[in-house]
Motif scaffolding. Sequence first.
Motif, PDB file in Angstrom:
ATOM      1  N   SER A   1      10.231  13.854  -1.330  1.00 25.89           N
ATOM      2  CA  SER A   1      10.416  14.154   0.092  1.00 25.89           C
ATOM      3  C   SER A   1       9.498  13.271   0.919  1.00 25.89           C
ATOM      4  O   SER A   1       8.464  12.806   0.435  1.00 25.89           O
ATOM      5  N   SER A   2       9.888  13.056   2.160  1.00 27.25           N
ATOM      6  CA  SER A   2       9.123  12.179   3.047  1.00 27.25           C
ATOM      7  C   SER A   2       8.492  12.910   4.215  1.00 27.25           C
ATOM      8  O   SER A   2       7.382  12.587   4.627  1.00 27.25           O
ATOM      9  N   VAL A   3       9.210  13.884   4.752  1.00 30.06           N
ATOM     10  CA  VAL A   3       8.764  14.540   5.981  1.00 30.06           C
ATOM     11  C   VAL A   3       8.673  16.051   5.748  1.00 30.06           C
ATOM     12  O   VAL A   3       9.689  16.698   5.499  1.00 30.06           O
ATOM     13  N   PRO A   4       7.475  16.635   5.828  1.00 31.47           N
ATOM     14  CA  PRO A   4       7.339  18.086   5.636  1.00 31.47           C
ATOM     15  C   PRO A   4       8.040  18.878   6.739  1.00 31.47           C
ATOM     16  O   PRO A   4       8.224  18.391   7.865  1.00 31.47           O
ATOM     17  N   GLU A   5       8.403  20.075   6.397  1.00 30.95           N
ATOM     18  CA  GLU A   5       9.161  20.932   7.321  1.00 30.95           C
ATOM     19  C   GLU A   5       8.416  21.174   8.625  1.00 30.95           C
ATOM     20  O   GLU A   5       8.992  21.096   9.714  1.00 30.95           O
ATOM     21  N   LEU A   6       7.123  21.478   8.542  1.00 29.78           N
ATOM     22  CA  LEU A   6       6.366  21.770   9.757  1.00 29.78           C
ATOM     23  C   LEU A   6       6.238  20.537  10.642  1.00 29.78           C
ATOM     24  O   LEU A   6       6.233  20.640  11.873  1.00 29.78           O
ATOM     25  N   TRP A   7       6.146  19.351  10.021  1.00 28.36           N
ATOM     26  CA  TRP A   7       6.081  18.118  10.807  1.00 28.36           C
ATOM     27  C   TRP A   7       7.372  17.926  11.617  1.00 28.36           C
ATOM     28  O   TRP A   7       7.336  17.521  12.775  1.00 28.36           O
ATOM     29  N   VAL A   8       8.520  18.230  11.009  1.00 23.68           N
ATOM     30  CA  VAL A   8       9.811  18.082  11.683  1.00 23.68           C
ATOM     31  C   VAL A   8       9.843  18.932  12.940  1.00 23.68           C
ATOM     32  O   VAL A   8      10.351  18.504  13.984  1.00 23.68           O
ATOM     33  N   ARG A   9       9.281  20.103  12.877  1.00 21.67           N
ATOM     34  CA  ARG A   9       9.312  21.005  14.023  1.00 21.67           C
ATOM     35  C   ARG A   9       8.602  20.404  15.234  1.00 21.67           C
ATOM     36  O   ARG A   9       9.041  20.592  16.370  1.00 21.67           O
ATOM     37  N   TYR A  10       7.520  19.666  14.992  1.00 19.99           N
ATOM     38  CA  TYR A  10       6.721  19.150  16.104  1.00 19.99           C
ATOM     39  C   TYR A  10       6.990  17.685  16.426  1.00 19.99           C
ATOM     40  O   TYR A  10       6.849  17.259  17.567  1.00 19.99           O
ATOM     41  N   HIS A  11       7.333  16.901  15.403  1.00 19.31           N
ATOM     42  CA  HIS A  11       7.442  15.459  15.613  1.00 19.31           C
ATOM     43  C   HIS A  11       8.778  14.858  15.179  1.00 19.31           C
ATOM     44  O   HIS A  11       8.941  13.642  15.237  1.00 19.31           O
ATOM     45  N   GLY A  12       9.696  15.683  14.728  1.00 19.85           N
ATOM     46  CA  GLY A  12      11.007  15.165  14.365  1.00 19.85           C
ATOM     47  C   GLY A  12      11.097  14.717  12.914  1.00 19.85           C
ATOM     48  O   GLY A  12      10.106  14.671  12.194  1.00 19.85           O
TER      49      GLY A  12
ATOM     50  N   GLY B   1      -5.381  19.852  16.173  1.00 16.72           N
ATOM     51  CA  GLY B   1      -4.151  20.607  15.951  1.00 16.72           C
ATOM     52  C   GLY B   1      -3.556  21.143  17.233  1.00 16.72           C
ATOM     53  O   GLY B   1      -2.330  21.138  17.418  1.00 16.72           O
ATOM     54  N   HIS B   2      -4.413  21.574  18.154  1.00 17.35           N
ATOM     55  CA  HIS B   2      -3.938  22.131  19.429  1.00 17.35           C
ATOM     56  C   HIS B   2      -3.185  21.080  20.250  1.00 17.35           C
ATOM     57  O   HIS B   2      -2.174  21.390  20.898  1.00 17.35           O
ATOM     58  N   TYR B   3      -3.682  19.843  20.233  1.00 20.68           N
ATOM     59  CA  TYR B   3      -3.079  18.801  21.060  1.00 20.68           C
ATOM     60  C   TYR B   3      -2.038  17.960  20.317  1.00 20.68           C
ATOM     61  O   TYR B   3      -1.077  17.478  20.931  1.00 20.68           O
ATOM     62  N   PHE B   4      -2.229  17.785  19.010  1.00 23.07           N
ATOM     63  CA  PHE B   4      -1.327  16.902  18.271  1.00 23.07           C
ATOM     64  C   PHE B   4      -0.020  17.594  17.904  1.00 23.07           C
ATOM     65  O   PHE B   4       1.030  16.963  17.831  1.00 23.07           O
ATOM     66  N   TYR B   5      -0.093  18.902  17.656  1.00 28.58           N
ATOM     67  CA  TYR B   5       1.112  19.644  17.283  1.00 28.58           C
ATOM     68  C   TYR B   5       1.552  20.499  18.464  1.00 28.58           C
ATOM     69  O   TYR B   5       1.146  21.657  18.621  1.00 28.58           O
ATOM     70  N   ARG B   6       2.355  19.906  19.291  1.00 25.75           N
ATOM     71  CA  ARG B   6       2.910  20.612  20.436  1.00 25.75           C
ATOM     72  C   ARG B   6       4.425  20.504  20.400  1.00 25.75           C
ATOM     73  O   ARG B   6       4.959  19.443  20.096  1.00 25.75           O
ATOM     74  N   ILE B   7       5.080  21.582  20.710  1.00 20.35           N
ATOM     75  CA  ILE B   7       6.543  21.555  20.771  1.00 20.35           C
ATOM     76  C   ILE B   7       6.959  20.688  21.954  1.00 20.35           C
ATOM     77  O   ILE B   7       6.595  20.956  23.103  1.00 20.35           O
ATOM     78  N   ARG B   8       7.680  19.628  21.667  1.00 22.60           N
ATOM     79  CA  ARG B   8       8.189  18.769  22.744  1.00 22.60           C
ATOM     80  C   ARG B   8       9.403  19.424  23.380  1.00 22.60           C
ATOM     81  O   ARG B   8      10.284  19.944  22.696  1.00 22.60           O
ATOM     82  N   GLN B   9       9.429  19.392  24.698  1.00 20.38           N
ATOM     83  CA  GLN B   9      10.578  19.968  25.401  1.00 20.38           C
ATOM     84  C   GLN B   9      11.814  19.104  25.148  1.00 20.38           C
ATOM     85  O   GLN B   9      11.806  17.896  25.351  1.00 20.38           O
TER      86      GLN B   9
END
Length: 352
Positions: free
Chosen positions: A256-267, A325-333
Motif C-alpha cells: 500500500s502507498s497511502v494510509p487511510e487516515l492520510w486520505v481523509r486529510y490529504h487525499g 497534528g493540529h495544523y497539518f491534519y485539517r479537513i479541507r473544505q
Amino acid sequence: METIVWGFMFGAILQYARLNRFNTIAGMAVLQNLAVAKTMAFTIGLGMLLLQSEILLGWADYHVKPLILVGVVVGGLLFGVGMAVLGYCPGTVAISLGQGNLDALVGIIGGLCGALVFAVVYPSINPLLGPNLGALSVRSLLPDDTLFWSVTSAVAILFMGIALYLQKLQHHDWRWLHAAVGLALLNCVLTLPFVAGHPMGASTAFPYAAMTLTDLGAESYQAAIAAPGAWELWFLTGAFLAGLVFALLHRSFRISSVPELWVRYHGPKPAKRFFWAFVGGFLLLFGARMAGGCTSGHVISGGMQLAVSSLVFAVVVFAAFLTTGHYFYRIRQAVPIPPSPRIVGVNEIEAR
C-alpha cells in the motif's frame, strides 16, 4: 543473531497492539487515537519501578543521556514535527515496511538522508548544540534513598494513572496495556549486562547505515556511533521481520502507498504522500540525532531511568507533535460541484 531476536520481540509487541501503524500514530496527533500515549505513559511508569529496582540490586547500570540543552530542545521540536508528518517513529517505520507500507520505505529513505546530512555537518553543528549540563537524572539530583524512592514511586503512579485515565476517556481494547508491560519488561531485560547491556533504541541505526553505504560523514561521529549503530541496525532488522512474519501469518500483508487516515486529510495521491513521508523522515532523524535519541531510546528507555534529558525531550516532542497534528491534519473544505444541466426526457416532453 541474538539482537535480531530481541528486535523481533520488540516488533511483535508493537505489531500486536497496532502501535506501529500510521493510523494509530497520526491518529494521536489529531487526538482520535490515544493508544500510543497510554502505552508510553504506562511503560515508563511501570518500567521506572522495575529498572530502578534492577539497578538497586546491582543487576544493571544507568545509561543516562546527557542534557545537551539546544540539541535536546531543537532536536525534540524537529522530531515531533517529523513524527506527526511521517506518522511513524524510527522503530515503527521498520515494522510497517515489513507489513508492505511503501510510505514507510520512503520515510526510511528520508530518514537515512536526514541522518547522513547530520553526520556530514556534525563537526560544524556540534559546538552549537550545548551547553552540556551533564548526565542528570532524578537519582543524581536526589542521592538520599528515601527521598528518591518516594519521588520515583509517586512519578510512576502518576504516569500509570494518566494511562488508565486516558483509557477511561477513550475506551478501546486493552492491547496497549499488554504492550506496555511487554515493552517495560523487554527494556529491563536488554539492560542486563549478560543479555545486551544496551537499552532499546532505533535512531542510531540510520546514520550508521547511511555512513556505511556512502562512506560520507565525520570520522569522529562515525567512531562515536559505530557500536550502538550496528546493534540498533540488527535490532531494527528483527523488528522488520516481525512485521513481515505476522503480516504473512495473519494474511494481512498488503502493498500500500497511502494510509487511510492520510486520505481523509490529504487525499489519495501517492506522490503527495511520498513527498511528505520523505520530509517527515528527514526531520525525524535529523532531530533524533541532534537530541541523541528517539521515542524508544530517549523517551521510553530514558524515561525509565528518570533521565532529565529524556523527560525534557519527551515534553518538547509531544508539544511539537500535537501542534503539528493540529495544523497539518485539517479537513479541507470540498469545492461545491455545480448541478448538472437538467436534460428533459422524451416521455416528459410527451407528457407536456
